[in-house]
Design a protein around this motif. Structure first.
Motif, short mmCIF file in Angstrom:
data_model
loop_
_atom_site.label_atom_id
_atom_site.label_comp_id
_atom_site.label_asym_id
_atom_site.label_seq_id
_atom_site.Cartn_x
_atom_site.Cartn_y
_atom_site.Cartn_z
N ASP A 141 -52.73 -23.71 -43.67
CA ASP A 141 -52.96 -25.12 -43.37
C ASP A 141 -52.24 -25.54 -42.09
N TRP A 142 -52.69 -25.08 -40.97
CA TRP A 142 -52.09 -25.39 -39.68
C TRP A 142 -53.13 -25.27 -38.58
N PRO A 143 -52.99 -25.86 -37.40
CA PRO A 143 -51.87 -26.69 -36.98
C PRO A 143 -51.85 -28.07 -37.66
N GLU A 144 -53.03 -28.57 -38.11
CA GLU A 144 -53.03 -29.86 -38.84
C GLU A 144 -52.65 -29.59 -40.28
N ARG A 145 -51.86 -30.49 -40.87
CA ARG A 145 -51.54 -30.34 -42.29
C ARG A 145 -52.58 -31.16 -43.09
N THR A 146 -53.67 -30.49 -43.47
CA THR A 146 -54.80 -31.23 -44.07
C THR A 146 -54.61 -31.47 -45.57
N ARG A 147 -53.73 -30.69 -46.20
CA ARG A 147 -53.60 -30.77 -47.66
C ARG A 147 -52.95 -32.08 -48.11
N LEU A 148 -52.17 -32.68 -47.22
CA LEU A 148 -51.47 -33.92 -47.59
C LEU A 148 -52.43 -35.02 -48.02
N ASP A 149 -53.48 -35.23 -47.21
CA ASP A 149 -54.45 -36.29 -47.54
C ASP A 149 -55.10 -36.01 -48.88
N HIS A 150 -55.37 -34.73 -49.11
CA HIS A 150 -56.01 -34.35 -50.37
C HIS A 150 -55.09 -34.65 -51.55
N ILE A 151 -53.81 -34.35 -51.40
CA ILE A 151 -52.85 -34.59 -52.48
C ILE A 151 -52.76 -36.09 -52.78
N ILE A 152 -52.71 -36.88 -51.73
CA ILE A 152 -52.61 -38.34 -51.92
C ILE A 152 -53.89 -38.89 -52.56
N LYS A 153 -55.01 -38.35 -52.13
CA LYS A 153 -56.29 -38.79 -52.72
C LYS A 153 -56.30 -38.49 -54.22
N LEU A 154 -55.87 -37.28 -54.58
CA LEU A 154 -55.83 -36.93 -56.01
C LEU A 154 -54.88 -37.85 -56.77
N ALA A 155 -53.71 -38.08 -56.18
CA ALA A 155 -52.71 -38.93 -56.86
C ALA A 155 -53.28 -40.32 -57.13
N LYS A 156 -54.05 -40.85 -56.18
CA LYS A 156 -54.63 -42.19 -56.38
C LYS A 156 -55.77 -42.14 -57.39
N GLU A 157 -56.65 -41.16 -57.23
CA GLU A 157 -57.81 -41.08 -58.14
C GLU A 157 -57.38 -40.93 -59.60
N TYR A 158 -56.29 -40.21 -59.80
CA TYR A 158 -55.85 -39.94 -61.18
C TYR A 158 -54.73 -40.89 -61.61
N ASP A 159 -54.49 -41.90 -60.79
CA ASP A 159 -53.53 -42.95 -61.13
C ASP A 159 -52.17 -42.37 -61.54
N VAL A 160 -51.66 -41.52 -60.66
CA VAL A 160 -50.44 -40.77 -60.95
C VAL A 160 -49.20 -41.64 -60.74
N GLN A 161 -48.25 -41.54 -61.68
CA GLN A 161 -47.00 -42.33 -61.56
C GLN A 161 -45.82 -41.50 -61.06
N GLY A 162 -45.94 -40.20 -61.13
CA GLY A 162 -44.86 -39.34 -60.67
C GLY A 162 -45.39 -37.93 -60.41
N VAL A 163 -44.73 -37.22 -59.49
CA VAL A 163 -45.20 -35.87 -59.12
C VAL A 163 -44.07 -34.86 -59.30
N ILE A 164 -44.37 -33.79 -60.00
CA ILE A 164 -43.40 -32.70 -60.12
C ILE A 164 -43.79 -31.61 -59.12
N VAL A 165 -42.92 -31.40 -58.14
CA VAL A 165 -43.16 -30.34 -57.16
C VAL A 165 -42.54 -29.06 -57.73
N MET A 166 -43.40 -28.12 -58.11
CA MET A 166 -42.92 -26.89 -58.74
C MET A 166 -42.85 -25.80 -57.67
N GLN A 167 -41.65 -25.57 -57.23
CA GLN A 167 -41.45 -24.65 -56.10
C GLN A 167 -41.09 -23.25 -56.60
N MET A 168 -41.94 -22.28 -56.28
CA MET A 168 -41.59 -20.89 -56.61
C MET A 168 -40.47 -20.48 -55.65
#
Ligand code: SF4
Length: 374
Positions: A291-318
């Motif tokens: 995902d470079w040089p543009e970071r395109t995944r960010l918009d997708h993550i925010i879109k999902l968070a709004k569509e699914y009415d998310v109240q909190g996000v757990i970033v699970m980092q391997m």
């Protein structure tokens, strides 16, 4: 309602062995989400996603540095322990360097009849990416034909595309139900459903999804608590998801490579089959390694968070996962500052028991509850 998916998830190896006995077909182990399974279904091969077991292990140490991600070491351990001894071959489409080392070590130390490294473009934002991948897919298709001794026709390719697209469509329909104020399925059930699709014959999986979709819309679960999203790299940590939901929250959406990143976006069925497959794998929501040089995944993550009415996000980092770690600051900033969704960052390692996360998730849920009061 989800027993069949759990049975497939729990008994993945038995399933594949029986599939072989029943059909006489070949089973191919795949690494990551960029392997074009459409071509494998066209050749009547069963693709099986190679995943870890989440158990501590000590067999991969001589082959992969300890500073490589625990997931890729866990995957190799499964091979070294003989758990995938029924595989006829393995293949990888280039994604990140860690999992590529798993493929390389597997190729060196675990006998299989067929192995294929597919050079999938890293610069997927380049205008050359689709034509480049189309040519690579031609070579891959030829290699599969030589291995199986059977030509893959255009009709075969279209059949492979339809099997995969149908699975994507049905999974998407189930995910749509998770947008409801009280979703009729838990995050754990969703995880078992999606991950099991990556280790069973999708024609069987499609049937199970069709049956599920007849009953699921009218199912009613107890009222759930905070609506959460999980995001990160590979994640089939069912124990963790169960623990979070036992604390009263409900995971309503994910953005990781064993979840939506695997099945979102269908292959276009109007054009040349291989070019359309290439187009789908280049244009899909990317792994951060691409995902470079543009970071395109960010918009997708925010879109999902709004569509699914998310109240909190757990970033699970391997742990040691460089591609995802590089994205995390930007993701946290976009979620917290741009759309006001709190996040929690947890670092996962198969050798670390998930019990330690309980207190931190409880504290995170408290923050969300307090924010909801104002
Ligand atoms: S993307 Fe991250 S989690 Fe996935 S194999 Fe690579 S390093 Fe490991």
């Amino acid at each position: 309602m989800f027993e069949q998916f759990k049975e497939w998830y729990d008994n993945r190896h038995e399933y594949a062995k029986k599939w072989k006995e029943r059909t006489g077909g070949k089973v191919l182990g795949t690494f990551c989400t960029y392997v074009p399974e459409e071509i494998l279904y066209a050749a009547d091969i069963l693709p099986v996603r190679i995943l870890g077991s989440h158990e501590p292990q000590d067999v991969s140490e001589p082959h992969i540095f300890a500073m490589f991600c625990p997931f890729c070491r866990d995957c190799l351990a499964q091979g070294l322990k003989g758990r995938y001894d029924y595989l006829d071959g393995i293949t990888i489409a280039q994604s990140c360097l860690h999992i590529r080392q798993t493929f390389t070590s597997w190729d060196l130390h675990i006998p299989v009849d067929f192995r294929y490294y597919l050079p999938h473009p890293m610069h997927v934002q380049s205008p050359q990416a689709i034509p480049y991948l189309t040519e690579e897919l031609k070579v891959f298709k030829k290699a599969i034909e030589e291995w199986t001794g059977k030509e893959i026709s255009n009709d075969d390719l279209n059949r492979g595309i339809e099997i995969m697209n149908k699975n994507r469509r049905l999974l998407q329909q189930v995910y749509e139900l998770r947008k409801k104020p009280n979703p009729p399925l838990t995050g754990l059930e969703a995880m078992l459903m999606v991950v099991s699709s990556q280790m069973t014959d999708k024609r069987e999986h499609n049937k199970a999804l069709e049956e599920l979709l007849q009953k699921l819309p009218s199912r009613s679960l107890d009222e759930s608590g905070e609506r959460l999203m999980i995001l990160g790299s590979e994640d089939d940590d069912t124990e963790f998801v169960a623990m979070v939901e036992d604390l009263g929250a409900r995971i309503v959406i994910d953005e990781h490579c064993t979840g939506t990143r695997y099945f979102y976006e269908e292959v276009n069925t109007n054009g040349d089959a291989l070019a359309s497959i290439a187009e789908r794998y280049v244009n899909r929501v990317p792994c951060p390694s691409k995902d470079w040089p543009e970071r395109t995944r960010l918009d997708h993550i925010i879109k999902l968070a709004k569509e699914y009415d998310v109240q909190g996000v757990i970033v699970m980092q391997m742990k040691f996962c460089d591609p995802h770690e590089l994205d995390t600051p930007a993701i946290k900033e976009a979620l917290e500052n741009d759309v006001g969704i709190p996040t929690i960052f947890l670092e996962f390692d198969v050798t670390v028991p998930i019990g330690q996360f309980k207190t931190r998730v409880e504290a995170f849920l408290e923050i969300i509850r307090e924010e909801d009061l104002f």
